[in-house]
Enzyme design. Structure first.
Site, PDB file in Angstrom:
ATOM      1  N   HIS A  50       0.613  -1.311  -0.234  1.00 16.49           N
ATOM      2  CA  HIS A  50      -0.046  -0.095  -0.042  1.00 16.49           C
ATOM      3  C   HIS A  50       0.757   1.242  -0.160  1.00 16.49           C
ATOM      4  O   HIS A  50       0.302   2.553   0.175  1.00 16.49           O
ATOM      5  CB  HIS A  50      -0.918   0.048   1.005  1.00 16.49           C
ATOM      6  N   GLU A 153      -7.074 -13.065   4.670  1.00 10.37           N
ATOM      7  CA  GLU A 153      -7.365 -11.854   4.856  1.00 10.37           C
ATOM      8  C   GLU A 153      -9.067 -12.037   4.452  1.00 10.37           C
ATOM      9  O   GLU A 153      -9.887 -10.994   4.343  1.00 10.37           O
ATOM     10  CB  GLU A 153      -6.983 -10.968   3.737  1.00 10.37           C
ATOM     11  N   ASP A 179      -8.846  -5.773   5.812  1.00 16.70           N
ATOM     12  CA  ASP A 179      -9.519  -6.633   4.725  1.00 16.70           C
ATOM     13  C   ASP A 179     -10.531  -7.714   5.106  1.00 16.70           C
ATOM     14  O   ASP A 179     -11.427  -8.045   4.518  1.00 16.70           O
ATOM     15  CB  ASP A 179      -8.436  -7.076   3.745  1.00 16.70           C
TER      16      ASP A 179
END
Length: 269
Positions: A50, A153, A179
């Protein structure tokens, strides 16, 4: 002889702090990484998923962390053979692969990280991982020293936790709460009762499987809760979250204003 011993891999086996405590690095800067490494954390997660961190940036961040008492965990952008090879050659020893859904995907992660005959990692003699060729037994030791963490996730991945944990070469698991909450219809709300119930269930499943499992929480209270669930190693917040929250707190104190509410807990992790 130049050592390539992976301390964090030993910690996953209980040979160190109990539990190891870390934080996320979102600032993408060596100076920030070095400062956090001197702040008392056992490990720092370098986030290449990210954060706009390329392999050349990673090498400098790892150099900065290497000056400190902390260990580095590198979270890749994807479970990809080329990315794994380049990150390991850049000097990473503990890697985290996101969004692993099945045992087959976990087997691929291990294969990408290991030299033949165990895996399919490409061989090079001189790179940062081998201390530029000065660790003369690197090729013989690397398979044992590299640690592979797979990130679960979704509810589906957690239901498959026992078979994923059983894959040879998977050293640890990591539950991604942001997530997970999103996939359960509770985006930005990891504190939701259903999300917390599944997070707690995952810790118990990992314990039954005999596999270390980690997680990240947004604050000390949530981290204490996760440790109570039985998580083996835990990260708290991030460098940027700590910086911005303290800035808001201090400005609020000077202006007589309440600090703004923090961002959604762990939504970026």
């Amino acid at each position: 002889m130049i050592s390539i011993e992976n301390r964090f891999k030993g910690w996953l086996k209980g040979q160190g702090p109990k539990p190891p405590l870390g934080t996320w690095l979102m600032a993408a800067g060596p100076a920030t990484a070095e400062a956090m490494g001197y702040s008392g954390f056992d490990f720092l997660v370098v986030d290449m998923e990210h954060v706009p961190i390329e392999v050349s940036d990673l090498a400098n961040i790892l150099r900065a962390i290497g000056c400190t008492p902390a260990d580095a965990v590198v979270r890749l952008a994807w479970n990809d053979q080329v990315l794994v090879k380049r990150v390991l050659d850049a000097g990473a020893q503990t890697i985290m692969l996101p969004f692993v859904q099945t045992a087959e995907e976990a087997r691929l992660a291990v294969a990408f990280a290991k030299y033949p005959p165990v895996g399919i990692r490409g061989v090079a003699a001189v790179h940062r991982g081998s201390r530029f060729g000065r660790a003369v037994d690197y090729l013989k030791q690397a398979n044992d020293q590299v640690a592979v963490i797979v990130q679960l996730e979704t509810p589906e991945a957690i239901e498959r936790l026992p078979e994923i944990a059983a894959v040879p070469g998977v050293d640890a698991l990591f539950v991604g709460p942001g997530d997970l909450a999103a996939s359960m219809g509770h985006i930005g709300n990891i504190a939701h009762a259903d999300v917390q119930a599944l997070i707690e269930k995952a810790a118990g499943m990992a314990r039954d499987a005999g596999k270390p499992v980690g997680i990240v929480g947004p604050n000390p209270d949530m981290v204490r809760r996760f440790i109570g669930y039985g998580y083996s190693y835990v990260a708290m917040g991030s460098d940027l979250a700590m910086m911005t929250s303290r800035a808001s707190e201090w400005l609020g104190a000077l202006r007589g204003e309440a600090a703004p509410a923090p961002a959604a807990p762990a939504a970026a992790y």
